[in-house]
Scaffold this active site. Structure first.
Site, PDB file in Angstrom:
ATOM      1  N   TYR A 144       0.839  -1.202   0.000  1.00  0.00           N
ATOM      2  CA  TYR A 144       0.000   0.000   0.000  1.00  0.00           C
ATOM      3  C   TYR A 144       0.875   1.254   0.000  1.00  0.00           C
ATOM      4  O   TYR A 144       0.740   2.124  -0.868  1.00  0.00           O
ATOM      5  CB  TYR A 144      -0.900  -0.034   1.235  1.00  0.00           C
ATOM      6  N   ASP A 145       1.799   1.332   0.973  1.00  0.00           N
ATOM      7  CA  ASP A 145       2.609   2.547   1.145  1.00  0.00           C
ATOM      8  C   ASP A 145       3.447   2.838  -0.107  1.00  0.00           C
ATOM      9  O   ASP A 145       3.449   3.954  -0.623  1.00  0.00           O
ATOM     10  CB  ASP A 145       3.569   2.395   2.340  1.00  0.00           C
ATOM     11  N   GLU A 146       4.158   1.806  -0.576  1.00  0.00           N
ATOM     12  CA  GLU A 146       5.042   2.021  -1.726  1.00  0.00           C
ATOM     13  C   GLU A 146       4.233   2.180  -3.014  1.00  0.00           C
ATOM     14  O   GLU A 146       4.639   2.915  -3.912  1.00  0.00           O
ATOM     15  CB  GLU A 146       6.059   0.875  -1.861  1.00  0.00           C
ATOM     16  N   ARG A 185     -10.728  -1.431  10.308  1.00  0.00           N
ATOM     17  CA  ARG A 185     -10.175  -0.137  10.701  1.00  0.00           C
ATOM     18  C   ARG A 185     -10.673   0.198  12.099  1.00  0.00           C
ATOM     19  O   ARG A 185     -11.723  -0.270  12.537  1.00  0.00           O
ATOM     20  CB  ARG A 185     -10.567   0.955   9.696  1.00  0.00           C
ATOM     21  N   SER A 188     -14.426   1.755  12.724  1.00  0.00           N
ATOM     22  CA  SER A 188     -15.512   0.815  12.439  1.00  0.00           C
ATOM     23  C   SER A 188     -15.466  -0.371  13.405  1.00  0.00           C
ATOM     24  O   SER A 188     -16.511  -0.802  13.926  1.00  0.00           O
ATOM     25  CB  SER A 188     -15.445   0.345  10.988  1.00  0.00           C
ATOM     26  N   ASN A 189     -14.270  -0.894  13.678  1.00  0.00           N
ATOM     27  CA  ASN A 189     -14.143  -2.012  14.614  1.00  0.00           C
ATOM     28  C   ASN A 189     -14.706  -1.653  15.988  1.00  0.00           C
ATOM     29  O   ASN A 189     -15.544  -2.380  16.536  1.00  0.00           O
ATOM     30  CB  ASN A 189     -12.664  -2.367  14.809  1.00  0.00           C
ATOM     31  N   ARG A 276       0.486   9.750  14.346  1.00  0.00           N
ATOM     32  CA  ARG A 276       0.233  10.369  13.052  1.00  0.00           C
ATOM     33  C   ARG A 276      -0.643  11.595  13.252  1.00  0.00           C
ATOM     34  O   ARG A 276      -1.691  11.523  13.876  1.00  0.00           O
ATOM     35  CB  ARG A 276      -0.471   9.367  12.149  1.00  0.00           C
TER      36      ARG A 276
HETATM   37  P1  NAD Z   1     -12.654   1.799   0.279  1.00  0.00           P
HETATM   38  O1  NAD Z   1     -11.997   0.474   0.331  1.00  0.00           O
HETATM   39  O2  NAD Z   1     -13.963   1.971   0.954  1.00  0.00           O
HETATM   40  O3  NAD Z   1     -12.818   2.281  -1.216  1.00  0.00           O
HETATM   41  C1  NAD Z   1     -11.956   1.897  -2.261  1.00  0.00           C
HETATM   42  C2  NAD Z   1     -12.814   1.602  -3.490  1.00  0.00           C
HETATM   43  O4  NAD Z   1     -11.952   1.254  -4.589  1.00  0.00           O
HETATM   44  C3  NAD Z   1     -13.753   0.418  -3.275  1.00  0.00           C
HETATM   45  O5  NAD Z   1     -15.036   0.735  -3.739  1.00  0.00           O
HETATM   46  C4  NAD Z   1     -13.118  -0.700  -4.095  1.00  0.00           C
HETATM   47  O6  NAD Z   1     -14.051  -1.647  -4.549  1.00  0.00           O
HETATM   48  C5  NAD Z   1     -12.481   0.097  -5.225  1.00  0.00           C
HETATM   49  N1  NAD Z   1     -11.368  -0.605  -5.863  1.00  0.00           N
HETATM   50  C6  NAD Z   1     -10.337  -1.256  -5.266  1.00  0.00           C
HETATM   51  N2  NAD Z   1      -9.518  -1.757  -6.202  1.00  0.00           N
HETATM   52  C7  NAD Z   1     -10.030  -1.397  -7.417  1.00  0.00           C
HETATM   53  C8  NAD Z   1      -9.638  -1.641  -8.762  1.00  0.00           C
HETATM   54  N3  NAD Z   1      -8.522  -2.322  -9.066  1.00  0.00           N
HETATM   55  N4  NAD Z   1     -10.419  -1.136  -9.751  1.00  0.00           N
HETATM   56  C9  NAD Z   1     -11.543  -0.449  -9.477  1.00  0.00           C
HETATM   57  N5  NAD Z   1     -11.969  -0.203  -8.222  1.00  0.00           N
HETATM   58  C10 NAD Z   1     -11.218  -0.670  -7.200  1.00  0.00           C
HETATM   59  O7  NAD Z   1     -11.587   2.854   0.850  1.00  0.00           O
HETATM   60  P2  NAD Z   1     -11.748   4.415   1.136  1.00  0.00           P
HETATM   61  O8  NAD Z   1     -11.508   4.632   2.575  1.00  0.00           O
HETATM   62  O9  NAD Z   1     -12.990   4.953   0.533  1.00  0.00           O
HETATM   63  O10 NAD Z   1     -10.474   4.970   0.362  1.00  0.00           O
HETATM   64  C11 NAD Z   1     -10.593   5.616  -0.906  1.00  0.00           C
HETATM   65  C12 NAD Z   1      -9.239   6.138  -1.331  1.00  0.00           C
HETATM   66  O11 NAD Z   1      -8.750   7.070  -0.356  1.00  0.00           O
HETATM   67  C13 NAD Z   1      -8.172   5.046  -1.445  1.00  0.00           C
HETATM   68  O12 NAD Z   1      -7.361   5.326  -2.559  1.00  0.00           O
HETATM   69  C14 NAD Z   1      -7.377   5.183  -0.179  1.00  0.00           C
HETATM   70  O13 NAD Z   1      -6.042   4.779  -0.352  1.00  0.00           O
HETATM   71  C15 NAD Z   1      -7.474   6.682   0.095  1.00  0.00           C
HETATM   72  N6  NAD Z   1      -7.311   6.963   1.538  1.00  0.00           N
HETATM   73  C16 NAD Z   1      -8.327   6.746   2.428  1.00  0.00           C
HETATM   74  C17 NAD Z   1      -8.123   7.011   3.784  1.00  0.00           C
HETATM   75  C18 NAD Z   1      -9.210   6.812   4.811  1.00  0.00           C
HETATM   76  O14 NAD Z   1      -8.947   7.069   6.003  1.00  0.00           O
HETATM   77  N7  NAD Z   1     -10.398   6.439   4.472  1.00  0.00           N
HETATM   78  C19 NAD Z   1      -6.877   7.484   4.231  1.00  0.00           C
HETATM   79  C20 NAD Z   1      -5.863   7.665   3.290  1.00  0.00           C
HETATM   80  C21 NAD Z   1      -6.095   7.423   1.940  1.00  0.00           C
HETATM   81  N1  UDP Z   2      -6.399  -0.679  16.016  1.00  0.00           N
HETATM   82  C1  UDP Z   2      -6.766  -1.176  17.264  1.00  0.00           C
HETATM   83  N2  UDP Z   2      -7.820  -2.042  17.312  1.00  0.00           N
HETATM   84  C2  UDP Z   2      -8.531  -2.414  16.220  1.00  0.00           C
HETATM   85  C3  UDP Z   2      -8.151  -1.894  14.964  1.00  0.00           C
HETATM   86  C4  UDP Z   2      -7.073  -1.030  14.899  1.00  0.00           C
HETATM   87  O1  UDP Z   2      -6.173  -0.858  18.293  1.00  0.00           O
HETATM   88  O2  UDP Z   2      -9.488  -3.194  16.373  1.00  0.00           O
HETATM   89  C5  UDP Z   2      -5.266   0.270  15.964  1.00  0.00           C
HETATM   90  C6  UDP Z   2      -4.204  -0.073  14.919  1.00  0.00           C
HETATM   91  O3  UDP Z   2      -3.237  -0.950  15.449  1.00  0.00           O
HETATM   92  C7  UDP Z   2      -3.618   1.298  14.620  1.00  0.00           C
HETATM   93  C8  UDP Z   2      -4.811   2.238  14.803  1.00  0.00           C
HETATM   94  O4  UDP Z   2      -5.782   1.510  15.541  1.00  0.00           O
HETATM   95  O5  UDP Z   2      -2.623   1.632  15.563  1.00  0.00           O
HETATM   96  C9  UDP Z   2      -5.429   2.698  13.498  1.00  0.00           C
HETATM   97  O6  UDP Z   2      -5.663   1.556  12.711  1.00  0.00           O
HETATM   98  P1  UDP Z   2      -6.408   1.624  11.297  1.00  0.00           P
HETATM   99  O7  UDP Z   2      -6.291   0.269  10.689  1.00  0.00           O
HETATM  100  O8  UDP Z   2      -7.766   2.196  11.475  1.00  0.00           O
HETATM  101  O9  UDP Z   2      -5.587   2.695  10.450  1.00  0.00           O
HETATM  102  P2  UDP Z   2      -4.029   2.895  10.119  1.00  0.00           P
HETATM  103  O10 UDP Z   2      -3.195   1.994  10.982  1.00  0.00           O
HETATM  104  O11 UDP Z   2      -3.900   2.589   8.681  1.00  0.00           O
HETATM  105  O12 UDP Z   2      -3.818   4.317  10.469  1.00  0.00           O
END
Ligand code: NAD
Ligand code: UDP
Length: 349
Positions: A144-146, A185, A188-189, A276
Site C-alpha cells: 500500500y505505502d510504496e 479499521r 468501524s471495529n 500520526r
Molecule cells: P474503500 O476500500 O472503501 O474504497 C476503495 C474503493 O476502490 C472500493 O469501492 C473498491 O471496490 C475500489 N477498488 C479497489 N480496487 C479497485 C480496482 N482495481 N479497480 C476499481 N476499483 C477498485 O476505501 P476508502 O476509505 O474509501 O479509500 C478511498 C481512497 O482514499 C483510497 O485510494 C485510499 O487509499 C485513500 N485513503 C483513504 C483514507 C481513509 O482514512 N479512508 C486514508 C488515506 C487514503
Molecule cells: N487498532 C486497534 N484495534 C482495532 C483496529 C485497529 O487498536 O481493532 C489500531 C491499529 O493498530 C492502529 C490504529 O488503531 O494503531 C489505526 O488503525 P487503522 O487500521 O484504522 O488505520 P491505520 O493503521 O492505517 O492508520
C-alpha cells in the site's frame, strides 16, 4: 455541466464524493470493481440522470470522455490491502498509469487520493508535506505505502513530462457512514464491537495515536483542491490535526454508545505507525480549509449509521466482523508476533 470520473466510487469516500458531485449537478461516472466497495453505498444515486456506474478494474485501460478524474480506487484498510498485496500495488501503480494516460488523452484534470502512509512510521511530527517519510519497502504495509508513493511519482512525472494538470491530496485517517463494517479499521471495529457489547480490541498498549477526520470535511477538501488553479498541485495534507490515542478513542466510543464492552489487548500489527498527525498549514493557506466537525459529533453520526446497519442486517455483519478478526490474526501470526496470552501483562488490572 462537468463530466467527472470517480474511480473507487462505490467505496467509503468515493460514494460520499459521488453524492456531493451529483448534488452539485455534475455528470458523474462512477467506476468500481466492488473489491471493497458496495452497491448499497450508491444505490440511491442509480436513478439519477447525472449518475452512471461502470464495473471496471482500473488495472485495465479505460476509454471514456471526461473533464475531471478523482482517482480513489484502492483498498484502504490494512486487512483489505494485505489480502492480495500484489493486486494492491497493481491497483495503485497500473491504476495510476491508466488514469494518467486517460487524463492525457482527453486533457482532463486529475486528482490522486494519496495517503499519510507515504510518511510511514514518521520521525517528523506533525507531518509536513516536505517530509520524505520513513517507510519499510518490504513489510506487510509496503504494498500500500510504496504503491501510493509510486503513484505520486507517476503523477509528478506526468505533470513535468506531459504538462498534465494534477492534484495530489494526502489523506489522514478519515471515518464516517459507508465505512465497511468488517474492514478492521479502528473506528468501524470499535463502534461495531461497542454496539454489540463485545470486547473492544486494542492493538498493542493503545498508546499509539491517530488524528481522525470526519468524511464531510474531507470531501470539501477534495472539491476545493480540484478547483484550484495550476499553481496548486500538492501534495497537500488533509485531515483533522486533533490527535487521540486508541485508548482515548475506545473510551469515547464506549461512552457515546452507552456500551458495557470491556477492553482486550491484542498484538500490535507489523509496522503499525506509533503516531500520526497532519500539519494542515498548506491546506489552510491554499484552500482556506480546515475541519469543522470534531470527534464527538462525527462519531455520533457514524454510530447512528452502524446502529441502523446492525438493525437491518445484524446476522450478516456479525459473521463479517468475526471473519475479519480471523484474517487479522492470520496476518499477525505470520509474523510470529506475540500471542494474546503472552500479552496479558498489558491488560490493566
Ligand atoms: P474503500 O476500500 O472503501 O474504497 C476503495 C474503493 O476502490 C472500493 O469501492 C473498491 O471496490 C475500489 N477498488 C479497489 N480496487 C479497485 C480496482 N482495481 N479497480 C476499481 N476499483 C477498485 O476505501 P476508502 O476509505 O474509501 O479509500 C478511498 C481512497 O482514499 C483510497 O485510494 C485510499 O487509499 C485513500 N485513503 C483513504 C483514507 C481513509 O482514512 N479512508 C486514508 C488515506 C487514503
Ligand atoms: N487498532 C486497534 N484495534 C482495532 C483496529 C485497529 O487498536 O481493532 C489500531 C491499529 O493498530 C492502529 C490504529 O488503531 O494503531 C489505526 O488503525 P487503522 O487500521 O484504522 O488505520 P491505520 O493503521 O492505517 O492508520
Amino acid at each position: 455541466m462537468k463530466r467527472i470520473l470517480v474511480t473507487g466510487g462505490a467505496g467509503f469516500l468515493g460514494s460520499h464524493l459521488c453524492q456531493r458531485l451529483v448534488d452539485e449537478g455534475d455528470d458523474v461516472l462512477c467506476v468500481d470493481n466492488f473489491f471493497t466497495g458496495n452497491k448499497n453505498n450508491i444505490a440511491h444515486l442509480l436513478h439519477k440522470t447525472n449518475f452512471e456506474l461502470i464495473r471496471h478494474d482500473v488495472t485495465f485501460p479505460l476509454y471514456v470522455e471526461i473533464d475531471e478524474i478523482y482517482n480513489l480506487a484502492c483498498p484502504a484498510s490494512p486487512i483489505h490491502y494485505q489480502y492480495d498485496p500484489v493486486q494492491t500495488t497493481k491497483t495503485s501503480v497500473h491504476g495510476a498509469i491508466n488514469m494518467l494516460g486517460l487524463a492525457k488523452r482527453v486533457k482532463a484534470k486529475i486528482l490522486q487520493a494519496s495517503t499519510s502512509e507515504v510518511y510511514g512510521d514518521p520521525h517528523v511530527h506533525p507531518q509536513t508535506e516536505d517530509y520524505w517519510g520513513h517507510v519499510n519497502p518490504i513489510g506487510l504495509r509496503s504494498c500500500y505505502d510504496e504503491g501510493k508513493r509510486c503513484a505520486e511519482t507517476l503523477f509528478f512525472d506526468y505533470h513535468r513530462q506531459h504538462n498534465l494538470q494534477i492534484k495530489v491530496i494526502r489523506i489522514f485517517n478519515t471515518y464516517g457512514p459507508h465505512m465497511h463494517p468488517g474492514d478492521g479499521r479502528v473506528v468501524s471495529n470499535f463502534i461495531m464491537q461497542a454496539l454489540q457489547n463485545q470486547p473492544i480490541t486494542i492493538f498493542g498498549d493503545g498508546q499509539q495515536s491517530r488524528s481522525f477526520c470526519y468524511v464531510d470535511d474531507l470531501i470539501e477538501a477534495f472539491i476545493r483542491l480540484m478547483n484550484t488553479g495550476d499553481d496548486c498541485i500538492g501534495p497537500m495534507n488533509c485531515g483533522n490535526p486533533n490527535e487521540f490515542t486508541m485508548l482515548e478513542l475506545a473510551e469515547n466510543i464506549i461512552r457515546l454508545t452507552n456500551s458495557s464492552s470491556k477492553l482486550i489487548f491484542k498484538p500490535l500489527p507489523h509496522d503499525d505507525p506509533r503516531q500520526r498527525q497532519p500539519d494542515i498549514t498548506l491546506a489552510k493557506e491554499k484552500l482556506g480549509w480546515e475541519p469543522t466537525i470534531q470527534l464527538e459529533q462525527g462519531l455520533s453520526k457514524t454510530i447512528d449509521y452502524f446502529s441502523q446497519l446492525l438493525k437491518s442486517k445484524k446476522k450478516a455483519y456479525n459473521i463479517l466482523a468475526t471473519d475479519t478478526m480471523k484474517n487479522a490474526h492470520f496476518i499477525y501470526d505470520q509474523n510470529n508476533l506475540k500471542t494474546t496470552e503472552e500479552l496479558t501483562d498489558l491488560i490493566p488490572q
